[in-house]
Design a protein around this motif. Structure first.
Motif, mmCIF file in Angstrom:
data_model
loop_
_atom_site.group_PDB
_atom_site.id
_atom_site.type_symbol
_atom_site.label_atom_id
_atom_site.label_comp_id
_atom_site.label_asym_id
_atom_site.label_seq_id
_atom_site.Cartn_x
_atom_site.Cartn_y
_atom_site.Cartn_z
ATOM 1 N N VAL A 97 -13.254 49.056 32.947
ATOM 2 C CA VAL A 97 -12.661 50.052 32.051
ATOM 3 C C VAL A 97 -11.805 51.038 32.857
ATOM 4 C CG1 VAL A 97 -13.179 51.982 30.485
ATOM 5 C CG2 VAL A 97 -14.460 49.834 30.283
ATOM 6 N N LYS A 98 -12.339 51.481 34.008
ATOM 7 C CA LYS A 98 -11.606 52.436 34.860
ATOM 8 C C LYS A 98 -10.309 51.828 35.390
ATOM 9 C CE LYS A 98 -14.884 55.552 36.960
ATOM 10 N NZ LYS A 98 -15.816 55.664 38.064
ATOM 11 N N VAL A 99 -10.401 50.577 35.851
ATOM 12 C CA VAL A 99 -9.215 49.889 36.387
ATOM 13 C C VAL A 99 -8.156 49.738 35.294
ATOM 14 C CG1 VAL A 99 -8.397 47.634 37.216
ATOM 15 C CG2 VAL A 99 -10.352 48.733 38.318
ATOM 16 N N LEU A 100 -8.608 49.386 34.089
ATOM 17 C CA LEU A 100 -7.665 49.250 32.964
ATOM 18 C C LEU A 100 -6.965 50.574 32.694
ATOM 19 C CD1 LEU A 100 -9.361 47.129 30.152
ATOM 20 C CD2 LEU A 100 -7.480 46.514 31.641
ATOM 21 N N GLN A 101 -7.765 51.640 32.691
ATOM 22 C CA GLN A 101 -7.235 52.962 32.384
ATOM 23 C C GLN A 101 -6.170 53.374 33.407
ATOM 24 O OE1 GLN A 101 -10.437 55.703 31.996
ATOM 25 N NE2 GLN A 101 -9.359 56.865 30.416
ATOM 26 N N LYS A 102 -6.455 53.028 34.674
ATOM 27 C CA LYS A 102 -5.559 53.459 35.744
ATOM 28 C C LYS A 102 -4.281 52.619 35.847
ATOM 29 C CE LYS A 102 -5.477 54.801 40.560
ATOM 30 N NZ LYS A 102 -6.190 54.820 41.830
ATOM 31 N N TRP A 103 -4.406 51.302 35.652
ATOM 32 C CA TRP A 103 -3.297 50.413 36.014
ATOM 33 C C TRP A 103 -2.628 49.667 34.859
ATOM 34 C CZ3 TRP A 103 -1.644 51.023 40.833
ATOM 35 C CH2 TRP A 103 -2.563 51.467 41.805
ATOM 36 N N TYR A 104 -3.242 49.618 33.707
ATOM 37 C CA TYR A 104 -2.749 48.679 32.684
ATOM 38 C C TYR A 104 -2.295 49.351 31.389
ATOM 39 C CZ TYR A 104 -4.275 45.074 35.817
ATOM 40 O OH TYR A 104 -4.399 44.272 36.912
ATOM 41 N N LYS A 105 -1.331 48.686 30.753
ATOM 42 C CA LYS A 105 -0.779 49.149 29.473
ATOM 43 C C LYS A 105 -0.767 47.960 28.512
ATOM 44 C CE LYS A 105 1.609 53.215 30.466
ATOM 45 N NZ LYS A 105 0.404 53.673 31.097
ATOM 46 N N PRO A 106 -0.753 48.207 27.209
ATOM 47 C CA PRO A 106 -0.656 47.087 26.268
ATOM 48 C C PRO A 106 0.693 46.375 26.413
ATOM 49 C CG PRO A 106 -1.197 49.141 25.122
ATOM 50 C CD PRO A 106 -0.859 49.510 26.528
ATOM 51 N N VAL A 107 0.721 45.100 26.065
ATOM 52 C CA VAL A 107 1.994 44.357 26.094
ATOM 53 C C VAL A 107 2.969 44.988 25.092
ATOM 54 C CG1 VAL A 107 1.177 42.110 26.915
ATOM 55 C CG2 VAL A 107 0.945 42.697 24.499
ATOM 56 N N GLN A 108 4.255 44.866 25.405
ATOM 57 C CA GLN A 108 5.269 45.575 24.598
ATOM 58 C C GLN A 108 5.339 45.117 23.150
ATOM 59 O OE1 GLN A 108 9.066 45.554 26.531
ATOM 60 N NE2 GLN A 108 8.559 47.346 27.760
ATOM 61 N N VAL A 126 -10.070 42.022 16.880
ATOM 62 C CA VAL A 126 -10.086 41.682 18.315
ATOM 63 C C VAL A 126 -11.414 41.003 18.591
ATOM 64 C CG1 VAL A 126 -10.102 42.575 20.683
ATOM 65 C CG2 VAL A 126 -8.602 43.613 18.968
ATOM 66 N N LEU A 127 -11.344 39.804 19.180
ATOM 67 C CA LEU A 127 -12.559 39.069 19.555
ATOM 68 C C LEU A 127 -12.466 38.751 21.044
ATOM 69 C CD1 LEU A 127 -15.196 37.500 18.832
ATOM 70 C CD2 LEU A 127 -13.737 35.505 18.406
ATOM 71 N N THR A 133 -15.884 46.155 24.687
ATOM 72 C CA THR A 133 -14.576 45.862 24.087
ATOM 73 C C THR A 133 -13.888 47.137 23.589
ATOM 74 O OG1 THR A 133 -15.658 43.851 23.354
ATOM 75 C CG2 THR A 133 -13.469 44.231 22.517
ATOM 76 N N LYS A 134 -14.652 47.987 22.901
ATOM 77 C CA LYS A 134 -14.043 49.209 22.347
ATOM 78 C C LYS A 134 -13.567 50.133 23.466
ATOM 79 C CE LYS A 134 -16.437 48.841 18.045
ATOM 80 N NZ LYS A 134 -17.780 48.500 17.674
ATOM 81 N N SER A 152 -17.186 41.694 20.333
ATOM 82 C CA SER A 152 -17.230 40.744 21.452
ATOM 83 C C SER A 152 -18.024 39.514 21.029
ATOM 84 C CB SER A 152 -17.869 41.401 22.675
ATOM 85 O OG SER A 152 -19.256 41.559 22.480
ATOM 86 N N ALA A 153 -17.678 38.386 21.642
ATOM 87 C CA ALA A 153 -18.397 37.140 21.368
ATOM 88 C C ALA A 153 -19.897 37.296 21.674
ATOM 89 C CB ALA A 153 -17.768 35.991 22.156
ATOM 90 N N PRO A 154 -20.276 37.924 22.814
ATOM 91 C CA PRO A 154 -21.703 38.111 23.084
ATOM 92 C C PRO A 154 -22.434 38.899 21.987
ATOM 93 C CG PRO A 154 -20.482 38.426 25.105
ATOM 94 C CD PRO A 154 -19.463 38.276 23.999
#
Ligand SMILES: [Mg+2]
Length: 206
Positions: A97-108, A126-127, A133-134, A152-154
């Motif tokens: 979650v932290k890595v996503l927050q720092k480095w990633y953005k949704p696709v355009q 979203v599955l 997931t949230k 999530s599937a699990p």
């Protein structure tokens, strides 16, 4: 790449999105995870191989799924099922979650496409094969309320491509599985899941 409402079928009622590699490009993820947690690489490899081993499994509920998952992770290793569970929940997933927050953005293409779907009265799900997931959706800067259901599937009791997952999603949305369009980045999980219930699939290429 751009995705537009052209990919929708005439009888599509629900669009089911995969998360990782679909709502954002995973490029550089391994590097970012390794530099964020260099001492966790062995656990990460074990987690990854467990995921491969249990691909497509269906246990029917979240509790029995995670019991199987963490006991499989611990099997033949130096740690217990409880340790695996604690590591996954309190270290690995929060780290992602932290890595996503720092480095990633949704696709355009995402927000315009969601808007087009809404204009056509479609519902959006979203599955993901992973937990938290949230939190991951929020870490990408997306509002969870953009979707009707984030799951999530699990949590449903299995991993892609178990056909029961789509049966559960479709039933919850009150439609037939064939009225759901799956959008994902992997043929062997997302694509196979769609195929297993005869639903259409759109492969996202990064
Ligand atoms: Mg994916």
């Amino acid at each position: 790449m751009q995705i537009s409402s052209k990919i929708l079928k005439s009888d599509t009622k629900v669009v089911v999105f995969d998360l990782d590699g679909t709502l954002y490009s995973k490029r550089g993820m391994v590097k970012h995870m390794m530099s964020a947690a260099p001492f966790d690489w062995r656990m990460m490899l074990i987690e990854r191989s467990t995921r491969k081993q249990l691909k497509g499994i269906w246990t029917g509920d979240e509790g029995s799924f995670y019991h199987l998952y963490f006991s499989t992770m611990a099997h033949g290793h130096f740690f217990s099922e409880m340790y695996a569970k604690r590591w996954y929940e309190t270290r690995y997933m929060p780290l992602m979650v932290k890595v996503l927050q720092k480095w990633y953005k949704p696709v355009q293409w995402l927000l315009p496409f969601l808007q087009q779907c809404r204009e056509q009265g479609l519902r959006l799900v979203v599955l993901s094969d992973y937990g938290h997931t949230k939190e991951k959706i929020q870490a990408l800067g997306l509002d969870e309320s953009l979707f009707d259901w984030v799951i999530s599937a699990p949590e449903l009791g299995g991993l892609k491509p178990a056909p029961e997952l789509m049966a559960r999603v479709a039933a919850t949305m009150g439609v037939l599985p064939q009225q759901c369009l799956l959008v994902g980045d992997r043929e062997d999980t997302d694509g196979e899941l769609a195929k297993s219930v005869n639903a259409p699939f759109y492969l996202v290429k990064q």
